[in-house]
Design a protein around this motif. Sequence first.
Motif, PDB file in Angstrom:
ATOM      1  N   GLU A  14     -16.885  -7.832   7.070  1.00  0.00           N
ATOM      2  CA  GLU A  14     -15.547  -8.180   6.571  1.00  0.00           C
ATOM      3  C   GLU A  14     -15.186  -9.618   6.936  1.00  0.00           C
ATOM      4  N   THR A  15     -15.450  -9.993   8.181  1.00  0.00           N
ATOM      5  CA  THR A  15     -15.113 -11.347   8.627  1.00  0.00           C
ATOM      6  C   THR A  15     -15.876 -12.396   7.837  1.00  0.00           C
ATOM      7  N   ALA A  16     -17.167 -12.143   7.628  1.00  0.00           N
ATOM      8  CA  ALA A  16     -17.985 -13.103   6.883  1.00  0.00           C
ATOM      9  C   ALA A  16     -17.484 -13.258   5.452  1.00  0.00           C
ATOM     10  N   ALA A  17     -17.096 -12.145   4.829  1.00  0.00           N
ATOM     11  CA  ALA A  17     -16.609 -12.210   3.452  1.00  0.00           C
ATOM     12  C   ALA A  17     -15.297 -12.984   3.373  1.00  0.00           C
ATOM     13  N   ILE A  18     -14.414 -12.751   4.342  1.00  0.00           N
ATOM     14  CA  ILE A  18     -13.127 -13.449   4.344  1.00  0.00           C
ATOM     15  C   ILE A  18     -13.321 -14.938   4.607  1.00  0.00           C
ATOM     16  N   GLU A  19     -14.175 -15.271   5.586  1.00  0.00           N
ATOM     17  CA  GLU A  19     -14.401 -16.674   5.924  1.00  0.00           C
ATOM     18  C   GLU A  19     -15.104 -17.436   4.804  1.00  0.00           C
ATOM     19  N   SER A  20     -15.853 -16.711   3.978  1.00  0.00           N
ATOM     20  CA  SER A  20     -16.533 -17.366   2.857  1.00  0.00           C
ATOM     21  C   SER A  20     -15.567 -17.721   1.734  1.00  0.00           C
ATOM     22  N   GLY A  21     -14.382 -17.141   1.767  1.00  0.00           N
ATOM     23  CA  GLY A  21     -13.398 -17.389   0.729  1.00  0.00           C
ATOM     24  C   GLY A  21     -13.554 -16.505  -0.491  1.00  0.00           C
ATOM     25  N   SER A  22     -14.501 -15.563  -0.448  1.00  0.00           N
ATOM     26  CA  SER A  22     -14.727 -14.700  -1.607  1.00  0.00           C
ATOM     27  C   SER A  22     -13.671 -13.617  -1.737  1.00  0.00           C
ATOM     28  N   VAL A  23     -12.958 -13.331  -0.652  1.00  0.00           N
ATOM     29  CA  VAL A  23     -11.937 -12.289  -0.674  1.00  0.00           C
ATOM     30  C   VAL A  23     -10.997 -12.543   0.497  1.00  0.00           C
ATOM     31  N   THR A  24      -9.778 -12.075   0.371  1.00  0.00           N
ATOM     32  CA  THR A  24      -8.837 -12.168   1.483  1.00  0.00           C
ATOM     33  C   THR A  24      -8.709 -10.810   2.164  1.00  0.00           C
ATOM     34  N   GLY A  25      -8.204 -10.860   3.396  1.00  0.00           N
ATOM     35  CA  GLY A  25      -7.970  -9.612   4.101  1.00  0.00           C
ATOM     36  C   GLY A  25      -6.971  -8.724   3.382  1.00  0.00           C
ATOM     37  N   LEU A  26      -5.948  -9.333   2.792  1.00  0.00           N
ATOM     38  CA  LEU A  26      -4.952  -8.557   2.055  1.00  0.00           C
ATOM     39  C   LEU A  26      -5.578  -7.872   0.839  1.00  0.00           C
ATOM     40  N   GLU A  27      -6.493  -8.563   0.177  1.00  0.00           N
ATOM     41  CA  GLU A  27      -7.154  -7.948  -0.978  1.00  0.00           C
ATOM     42  C   GLU A  27      -8.001  -6.755  -0.547  1.00  0.00           C
ATOM     43  N   LEU A  28      -8.724  -6.898   0.558  1.00  0.00           N
ATOM     44  CA  LEU A  28      -9.525  -5.781   1.056  1.00  0.00           C
ATOM     45  C   LEU A  28      -8.643  -4.598   1.426  1.00  0.00           C
ATOM     46  N   MET A  29      -7.506  -4.880   2.052  1.00  0.00           N
ATOM     47  CA  MET A  29      -6.600  -3.815   2.460  1.00  0.00           C
ATOM     48  C   MET A  29      -6.005  -3.106   1.247  1.00  0.00           C
ATOM     49  N   GLU A  30      -5.670  -3.866   0.227  1.00  0.00           N
ATOM     50  CA  GLU A  30      -5.125  -3.281  -1.004  1.00  0.00           C
ATOM     51  C   GLU A  30      -6.168  -2.383  -1.670  1.00  0.00           C
ATOM     52  N   ARG A  31      -7.410  -2.865  -1.728  1.00  0.00           N
ATOM     53  CA  ARG A  31      -8.470  -2.058  -2.338  1.00  0.00           C
ATOM     54  C   ARG A  31      -8.721  -0.780  -1.539  1.00  0.00           C
ATOM     55  N   ALA A  32      -8.661  -0.895  -0.218  1.00  0.00           N
ATOM     56  CA  ALA A  32      -8.869   0.286   0.621  1.00  0.00           C
ATOM     57  C   ALA A  32      -7.771   1.319   0.392  1.00  0.00           C
ATOM     58  N   GLY A  33      -6.513   0.860   0.393  1.00  0.00           N
ATOM     59  CA  GLY A  33      -5.410   1.793   0.155  1.00  0.00           C
ATOM     60  C   GLY A  33      -5.500   2.451  -1.204  1.00  0.00           C
ATOM     61  N   GLN A  34      -5.842   1.649  -2.232  1.00  0.00           N
ATOM     62  CA  GLN A  34      -5.996   2.216  -3.569  1.00  0.00           C
ATOM     63  C   GLN A  34      -7.150   3.225  -3.597  1.00  0.00           C
ATOM     64  N   GLY A  35      -8.208   2.923  -2.846  1.00  0.00           N
ATOM     65  CA  GLY A  35      -9.334   3.841  -2.783  1.00  0.00           C
ATOM     66  C   GLY A  35      -8.960   5.178  -2.176  1.00  0.00           C
ATOM     67  N   VAL A  36      -8.099   5.148  -1.160  1.00  0.00           N
ATOM     68  CA  VAL A  36      -7.644   6.402  -0.548  1.00  0.00           C
ATOM     69  C   VAL A  36      -6.852   7.227  -1.553  1.00  0.00           C
ATOM     70  N   VAL A  37      -5.917   6.590  -2.229  1.00  0.00           N
ATOM     71  CA  VAL A  37      -5.090   7.309  -3.210  1.00  0.00           C
ATOM     72  C   VAL A  37      -5.953   7.867  -4.335  1.00  0.00           C
ATOM     73  N   ASP A  38      -6.867   7.069  -4.849  1.00  0.00           N
ATOM     74  CA  ASP A  38      -7.752   7.542  -5.923  1.00  0.00           C
ATOM     75  C   ASP A  38      -8.597   8.720  -5.450  1.00  0.00           C
ATOM     76  N   ALA A  39      -9.076   8.659  -4.202  1.00  0.00           N
ATOM     77  CA  ALA A  39      -9.910   9.745  -3.682  1.00  0.00           C
ATOM     78  C   ALA A  39      -9.112  11.038  -3.544  1.00  0.00           C
ATOM     79  N   VAL A  40      -7.867  10.922  -3.095  1.00  0.00           N
ATOM     80  CA  VAL A  40      -7.016  12.112  -2.970  1.00  0.00           C
ATOM     81  C   VAL A  40      -6.780  12.740  -4.339  1.00  0.00           C
ATOM     82  N   PHE A  41      -6.456  11.918  -5.325  1.00  0.00           N
ATOM     83  CA  PHE A  41      -6.192  12.450  -6.668  1.00  0.00           C
ATOM     84  C   PHE A  41      -7.461  13.011  -7.316  1.00  0.00           C
ATOM     85  N   SER A  42      -8.605  12.426  -6.981  1.00  0.00           N
ATOM     86  CA  SER A  42      -9.863  12.949  -7.516  1.00  0.00           C
ATOM     87  C   SER A  42     -10.216  14.282  -6.886  1.00  0.00           C
ATOM     88  N   GLU A  43      -9.959  14.403  -5.595  1.00  0.00           N
ATOM     89  CA  GLU A  43     -10.303  15.644  -4.896  1.00  0.00           C
ATOM     90  C   GLU A  43      -9.329  16.764  -5.237  1.00  0.00           C
TER      91      GLU A  43
END
Length: 531
Positions: A14-43
């Motif tokens: 995660e640190t390497a990806a953020i430091e490379s500028g390819s993604v921000t920590g906020l973007e990763l957190m948003e994707r993670a939260g969305q992934g949780v919600v999608d997984a709950v609705f799928s299950e």
Amino acid sequence: MTELLTAAQMRAIETAAIESGSVTGLELMERAGQGVVDAVFSEWPDLAEGSFRAVILCGPGNNGGDGFVVARLLRDAGWDVDVFLYGDAEKLPPDAKRNYERWCEVGEVAALINGVEPSTRGVNVIVDALFGTGLGRPFDDKDLRQTLMDVIDCYDAGHGIPVLERPAFCPIVVSVDLPSGICSDSGKVLIPNDPVGRLESIRIVAELTVTFHKMKVGHFLNEGAQAAGKITLVDIGLPKNRKSRVKSIDVAWDKFFLRKRGGHKFSHGHALILSGGPAQTGAARLAARGASRIGAGVVTLGVPPSAQMEVASHVTAVMVRRIGDAGVLVRVLEDQRINALCIGPALGLTDDKSELIDTVLESGRAVVLDADALTLIASDQSLFGKLHDKCVLTPHAGEFARLFPDISEKLTAPATTGPAYSKVDATRDAAKRAGCTVLFKGPDTVIASPDGRCSINSSAYERAAPWLATAGSGDVLAGFITGLMARGFAPHQAAESGAYLHTECALSFGAGLIAEDLPEELPKVFRALGL
């Protein structure tokens, strides 16, 4: 193979990806939260079709930040959401604090230590976003412990009941990344440092755990597999080119090499399996059957003269050879076509058996050492010193403790901080000391070699195989590995493949399994694998 990561490796990615500028920590957190919600609705698709109630338990780190995202997304979906924070909002990491602030624009945050239990009645989903992979200490906060115990009680009451049929006090529990209370590197529950002994270890038990990028080692070891329920893996856009040294064995492993292509029987190896005396031959016969079914071209049972008739009356395709002592074994091993051996299952613990082990090790050939052989080696340092890189040791926990008492003591000591010493660590240390491959048996079988390679064959989640807990199943596993080494598999590869096929046979047969069924199930498993 499925790559597994430690908590430190995941943070580094995660640190390497953020430091490379390819993604921000906020973007990763948003994707993670969305992934949780999608997984709950799928299950639980019913939850995607209406307005329900959720309680989100947020911790003091980035796992808590994921929880605030989940809360916001569920509220946007029309849910009634209550959010509780354990810790000081002012001390949250920057990205987690930003998502805390975004939630505070639309909802309230209550202090978790005030007690969440009164608010769980009528709740459909509890999201555990307390600690995830970041846990480094046990739960020793009295108020937090009581809250978590209430959540655990809710889970135990409702597990397995369809979501729309659950009583008001039976919410679904969903953990973010890892059930809180579990060490992400060892799967152990961290124990409070409590000299009085009044505080028990506790952890969240989830019906669904949503993790990100790669599975973690702790998902497959110790109580991690029991607490996680079902695991959903979510891709959050991190690079996939880093490699760990721990892998979980799955159907993508090198099944290609199991195929037979021409040749004659001796081109597929000759396995010699040494048997115990009268009324002690069943274990070796199980191993021999396993070696035959897995494809060894020739399998011979070496038996004491007093047990020859007993063995001969039970076997057909397996050959029988009288081996009364180490001197006879030396002469038998003059046949260079014998290229793999198995010694130990119900062998006996007398001095003459130690001489057989010594002869086997002196031969320098591929060998599986199991059961009584492990006990004899543990008590004789000269035998231990003759272990070599063509050996595979297959201890269960008791045998492991006899072979490596100091390593076992370290492994079984209460884990008070994380990352805790794990079964992966212990097996690697054992393999390095022994100078050979070690397969440490259990529902979370770990296979390690002296060069640091390590695999986990986990009989958990969709591969849970409780019927393997039956007498003789370990003898069949020893035979599987021996047969594969006879066919030319390297020790580590043979141990991996043998363990994987062992579990697959149990899953294929199902309830009612006994050890004799395992070799007979192999043809069906091979066909299912397309071999």
